[in-house]
Design an enzyme around this catalytic site. Structure first.
Site, PDB file in Angstrom:
ATOM      1  N   VAL A   1      -5.567   1.882  -0.621  1.00 31.84           N
ATOM      2  CA  VAL A   1      -6.798   2.644  -0.863  1.00 31.84           C
ATOM      3  C   VAL A   1      -6.533   3.868  -1.724  1.00 31.84           C
ATOM      4  O   VAL A   1      -7.221   4.120  -2.716  1.00 31.84           O
ATOM      5  CB  VAL A   1      -7.432   3.079   0.478  1.00 31.84           C
ATOM      6  CG1 VAL A   1      -8.638   3.986   0.235  1.00 31.84           C
ATOM      7  CG2 VAL A   1      -7.850   1.848   1.284  1.00 31.84           C
TER       8      VAL A   1
ATOM      9  N   ASP B   1       2.371  11.324  -0.495  1.00 33.73           N
ATOM     10  CA  ASP B   1       2.695  10.305   0.511  1.00 33.73           C
ATOM     11  C   ASP B   1       4.034  10.665   1.144  1.00 33.73           C
ATOM     12  O   ASP B   1       4.952  11.134   0.454  1.00 33.73           O
ATOM     13  CB  ASP B   1       2.773   8.924  -0.139  1.00 33.73           C
ATOM     14  CG  ASP B   1       2.616   7.797   0.869  1.00 33.73           C
ATOM     15  OD1 ASP B   1       1.608   7.076   0.800  1.00 33.73           O
ATOM     16  OD2 ASP B   1       3.504   7.637   1.741  1.00 33.73           O
TER      17      ASP B   1
ATOM     18  N   ARG C   1       8.158   4.917  -1.687  1.00 30.30           N
ATOM     19  CA  ARG C   1       6.893   4.589  -2.355  1.00 30.30           C
ATOM     20  C   ARG C   1       6.628   5.553  -3.511  1.00 30.30           C
ATOM     21  O   ARG C   1       6.246   5.134  -4.610  1.00 30.30           O
ATOM     22  CB  ARG C   1       5.756   4.655  -1.327  1.00 30.30           C
ATOM     23  CG  ARG C   1       4.333   4.549  -1.889  1.00 30.30           C
ATOM     24  CD  ARG C   1       4.010   3.179  -2.361  1.00 30.30           C
ATOM     25  NE  ARG C   1       2.591   3.031  -2.664  1.00 30.30           N
ATOM     26  CZ  ARG C   1       2.078   2.081  -3.415  1.00 30.30           C
ATOM     27  NH1 ARG C   1       2.868   1.162  -3.956  1.00 30.30           N
ATOM     28  NH2 ARG C   1       0.787   2.001  -3.642  1.00 30.30           N
TER      29      ARG C   1
ATOM     30  N   THR D   1      -5.747   3.392   9.605  1.00 28.33           N
ATOM     31  CA  THR D   1      -6.165   3.621  10.993  1.00 28.33           C
ATOM     32  C   THR D   1      -6.068   2.293  11.739  1.00 28.33           C
ATOM     33  O   THR D   1      -7.060   1.572  11.873  1.00 28.33           O
ATOM     34  CB  THR D   1      -7.602   4.176  11.065  1.00 28.33           C
ATOM     35  OG1 THR D   1      -8.440   3.437  10.158  1.00 28.33           O
ATOM     36  CG2 THR D   1      -7.639   5.640  10.683  1.00 28.33           C
TER      37      THR D   1
ATOM     38  N   THR E   1     -11.173   4.510   7.843  1.00 30.74           N
ATOM     39  CA  THR E   1     -12.170   3.963   8.754  1.00 30.74           C
ATOM     40  C   THR E   1     -11.958   4.495  10.161  1.00 30.74           C
ATOM     41  O   THR E   1     -10.850   4.432  10.705  1.00 30.74           O
ATOM     42  CB  THR E   1     -12.083   2.425   8.778  1.00 30.74           C
ATOM     43  OG1 THR E   1     -12.282   1.939   7.451  1.00 30.74           O
ATOM     44  CG2 THR E   1     -13.144   1.837   9.686  1.00 30.74           C
TER      45      THR E   1
ATOM     46  N   CYS F   1      -8.960  -4.189   7.904  1.00 33.82           N
ATOM     47  CA  CYS F   1     -10.368  -3.804   8.038  1.00 33.82           C
ATOM     48  C   CYS F   1     -11.104  -4.691   9.034  1.00 33.82           C
ATOM     49  O   CYS F   1     -11.394  -4.279  10.145  1.00 33.82           O
ATOM     50  CB  CYS F   1     -11.063  -3.842   6.677  1.00 33.82           C
ATOM     51  SG  CYS F   1     -10.595  -2.499   5.574  1.00 33.82           S
TER      52      CYS F   1
ATOM     53  N   ARG G   1      -0.294  -6.772   6.396  1.00 35.85           N
ATOM     54  CA  ARG G   1      -0.718  -6.009   7.571  1.00 35.85           C
ATOM     55  C   ARG G   1      -1.718  -6.795   8.407  1.00 35.85           C
ATOM     56  O   ARG G   1      -2.712  -7.291   7.905  1.00 35.85           O
ATOM     57  CB  ARG G   1      -1.340  -4.677   7.151  1.00 35.85           C
ATOM     58  CG  ARG G   1      -0.369  -3.685   6.555  1.00 35.85           C
ATOM     59  CD  ARG G   1      -1.087  -2.444   6.072  1.00 35.85           C
ATOM     60  NE  ARG G   1      -2.041  -2.760   5.001  1.00 35.85           N
ATOM     61  CZ  ARG G   1      -2.914  -1.882   4.505  1.00 35.85           C
ATOM     62  NH1 ARG G   1      -2.965  -0.667   4.990  1.00 35.85           N
ATOM     63  NH2 ARG G   1      -3.730  -2.245   3.538  1.00 35.85           N
TER      64      ARG G   1
END
Length: 430
Positions: A14, A32, A37, A95, A130, A270, A341
């Site tokens: 995202v 981050d 990364r 989240t 979220t 999600c 994930r």
């Protein structure tokens, strides 16, 4: 608007696309905590494949644009002092839920603590992660106040603009998806909305409150989850009746208002998670959600169901089960995307292993190191050279459409197609 200096907290699926987009018009610092990364991004490569290397490199800077008075560009860092001069902070951390499907807000709280350390008067913190309705103001704001020592809606302000990124989707990119916005005051809401409108070509929708925006996000994926659960249940029913589920859905789909959902494994960060956030909050306020949790239970059970169907298919063809070699095609949570994930393909693998089969996983998109780190199982990016008694397609990667299954099968092997893309190449499908 040009005096905004933006910090993006979290550079994953995202955060990075959003940082890249804002960096075309504003000075942006991407932060981050994952040093590996950050190093990779500063070398001009994104292994999530959400931002193409040449696109990333077109905005990437080797120095902090705020320190060097650049009008736009992206600088990636893991040093907190690099974001201390920013005045807009956008939090895009994951989240997830725990093993009992309870929301884990730890990444969100840690990100809020990070922002709180550099928060200044009149700064705005926008959350995209979220959450359940009320989490931004009830969970995140107190952390910002405690760490910064400042007062909410007096010294600093908060917005919420839920992410709508669709990993692996090169058509519906971040700027082409209408953005819901909100703010902790009417003025903040207008400012947040105007900020996003500068870069979101699809437009924006200013919600009347942060709670409304939070609720809108969490029901988007809950709705999809329930609809997919319905067709998954239909698949189970029609399988017992000997009816082709996809043929039924194709026939029903000729009506203009029939929703085109398909059965399958429902995972990811999600759809496979958000319903639990809404359910948790509903239970806290005294309501036990029935449809939401029933849909999630059904979708969570599909991995076990698929594995049982594969075993039944093998028995029907007089194939041994114990020590049989089984190839699973795809381990990511969706097609043409490296994201593993919360993938439900893992459930299929583990259930097949419980029957004492020898399972190999072939996925040209997934990182074997990440798969082993996340789930403790091995996967391969290259086509296997041995033959299998059963081949199970779990993910509809484009590479699998041209795969020569005959090269992978023993003479009496069976093929089970979860995604319904193999046509007459399979012996059974979901």
């Amino acid at each position: 608007m040009k005096n905004h200096k933006i910090a993006i907290i979290g550079l994953g699926y995202v955060g990075l696309p959003l940082a890249r987009l804002f960096a075309t018009k504003y000075p942006v610092v991407g932060f981050d905590i994952n040093q590996k990364r950050v190093k990779q991004l500063n070398e001009g490569h994104d292994d999530t494949l959400e931002v193409e290397d040449e696109v990333l490199q077109s905005v990437l800077l080797t120095e902090n644009p705020i320190d060097t008075n650049k009008d736009f560009g992206l600088f990636c860092t893991y040093e907190i002092n690099d974001i201390e001069d920013c005045n807009i902070f956008i939090v895009t951390v994951p989240t997830p839920v725990d093993k009992n499907n309870r929301p884990i807000l730890t990444p969100l709280i840690k990100a809020s603590e990070t922002v709180g350390k550099v928060l200044k008067k009149d700064d705005i913190v926008i959350y995209e992660s979220t959450v359940y309705p009320g989490a931004t103001e009830d969970e995140c704001v107190p952390v910002l106040e405690r760490i910064s020592g400042m007062n909410f809606n007096t010294d600093f302000y908060v917005g919420y603009s839920p992410e709508r990124i669709n990993p692996g989707d090169k058509l519906h990119t971040v700027e082409k998806i209408l953005k819901v916005t909100s703010g902790s005051t009417p003025e903040t809401g207008k400012l947040v909305d105007k900020l996003y409108a500068e870069v979101i070509t699809a437009g924006t929708h200013l919600a009347p409150s942060i709670k409304v925006a939070e609720a809108a996000k969490v029901i988007e994926n809950s709705q999809r989850d329930i609809n997919i659960a319905f067709v998954n249940e239909l698949a189970k029913i029609f399988n017992l009746m000997g009816i082709d589920t996809q043929a039924v859905l194709e026939a029903a789909g000729t009506k203009w208002n029939f929703l085109p959902f398909k059965p399958g494994l429902v995972g990811g960060h999600c759809i496979g998670v958000d319903p639990y956030y809404l359910a948790q909050k509903a239970q806290e306020v005294g309501y036990h959600p029935e449809i939401i949790l029933a849909g999630r239970r059904l979708n969570d059970s599909m991995g076990e169901y698929v594995a049982s169907q594969v075993v039944k298919l093998m028995l029907k063809h007089d194939l041994k089960i114990k020590n049989a070699n089984v190839l699973v095609l795809g381990i990511t949570f969706k097609e043409n995307c490296p994201d593993v994930r919360n993938t439900k393909a893992v459930d299929v693998v583990r259930q097949l292993m419980s029957y004492e089969t020898n399972v190999d996983i072939y996925d040209p998109w997934a990182s074997p190191d990440e798969v082993e780190h996340e789930y403790g199982i091995k996967s391969f990016k290259e086509t296997p050279s041995k033959k299998y008694e059963a081949v199970v397609l779990c993910v509809a990667h484009k590479e699998f459409l041209d795969l020569d299954l005959d090269e992978l099968k023993t003479e009496s092997a069976v093929v089970y197609d979860v995604k319904g893309i193999l046509g007459d190449k399979c012996d059974a499908k979901l």
